[in-house]
Write a protein that holds these residues in place. Sequence first.
Motif, PDB file in Angstrom:
ATOM      1  N   GLY A  78       0.647  -1.601  -0.227  1.00 26.26           N
ATOM      2  CA  GLY A  78      -0.246  -0.378  -0.077  1.00 26.26           C
ATOM      3  C   GLY A  78       0.914   1.497  -0.212  1.00 26.26           C
ATOM      4  O   GLY A  78       0.211   2.320  -0.065  1.00 26.26           O
ATOM      5  N   PHE A  79       2.310   1.299  -0.521  1.00 20.95           N
ATOM      6  CA  PHE A  79       2.887   2.555  -0.303  1.00 20.95           C
ATOM      7  C   PHE A  79       3.374   3.437  -2.137  1.00 20.95           C
ATOM      8  O   PHE A  79       3.513   4.491  -2.080  1.00 20.95           O
ATOM      9  N   ILE A  80       2.932   2.646  -3.034  1.00 20.45           N
ATOM     10  CA  ILE A  80       2.567   2.737  -4.210  1.00 20.45           C
ATOM     11  C   ILE A  80       1.018   1.985  -5.019  1.00 20.45           C
ATOM     12  O   ILE A  80       0.920   1.244  -4.759  1.00 20.45           O
ATOM     13  N   THR A  81       1.334   2.398  -5.714  1.00 17.39           N
ATOM     14  CA  THR A  81       0.128   2.424  -7.283  1.00 17.39           C
ATOM     15  C   THR A  81       0.741   2.754  -8.330  1.00 17.39           C
ATOM     16  O   THR A  81       1.451   3.643  -8.475  1.00 17.39           O
ATOM     17  N   SER A  82       0.052   1.872  -9.304  1.00 16.05           N
ATOM     18  CA  SER A  82       0.659   1.715 -10.532  1.00 16.05           C
ATOM     19  C   SER A  82      -0.332   2.940 -11.465  1.00 16.05           C
ATOM     20  O   SER A  82      -2.023   2.539 -11.137  1.00 16.05           O
TER      21      SER A  82
END
Length: 336
Positions: free
Chosen positions: A65-69
């Motif tokens: 849950g730290f990054i999204t694409s």
Amino acid sequence: MYQLQLKPLDKTPKYKQIVQSVIMDIERGVLKNGDHLPSISELSVEHYLARDTVEKAYRELRERGFITSVQGKGYYVETSDNSKLKILLVFNKLSSYKKIIYYAFLETLGDRATVDLQIHHYNVNLFQEIIEKNLGKYNYYVVMPHFTLDTDKAISRGILNTIPSQELVLLDKDIPELTHDCLRVFQDFDKDIFTALEKAEDLLEKYSRLVLVLPSDANHPEELPWGFRSFCLMRNKEFSVVENAMNEVVQAGTAYVVIRETDLVELVKKIRQTSYLLGREVGIISFNETPLKELLNMTVITTDFEAMGKTAATLLLEKQRVKVKNPFYTIRRGSL
């Protein structure tokens, strides 16, 4: 453009280094919500890494849950839920004393973290399974490394070494042989019991014999009898270590150090069946404070369980990696 920091000589797998570096920069505010991260190709070229390595790191960061694409645009920091740390507590058991640690730990963290709890029941194989299933899913792993006395210590150390040192917290028991530079809040079992008996030495003068009632089936730290024997030898006291109170014949001039509450109850019953006076002709020291022991006017040697939970949570939040011996003290009452 964000510059990823990797340590060339660090033995940690490269994908883990990427994960740790990004998370640390998010927590420090270097990376903010919505910031664009380098592409997989850019990181691969800049740091001479295989694409699979970078993909694995980004996949873990996304799962945590730290990054999204965003298709066609790349990877972005997503901190909506990342302000809260994710912590896995792995206890050996959930006794009344462990619950005090647990609730103090939660209270000190407040709304700054979410905490999951699992129990390994002194079983190193179950512990390994818990760690393998959860490695990479949490910011911190807070572990009570108590295992059965026949556990190969090299095996338990090997499992602990799979957890990055900045993510590992040892609680309740230290492992000096572990090379990890991790946070540790612990009891020093042999020195604690030795010091506690020293502090009650004036009360113990009237007893020529000391008996440690230590259950063989409860996986208590092996350091406990070491400290007990050291005190008795240095003070020229006759002593013995027995497994339970059932077969103990109560004798005048004897003081008992009792670990388990069932043995405490059995000893009190046996003493009441004699003419001996508790605290004069026969003595009892019980391990770990409870309201019942206060009502029974029982002398107690105990660690501060609440302090242990609070200290671990506070130092974790402050990102300190230090060794802290938890307070241990003697409560003098009428049973000695």
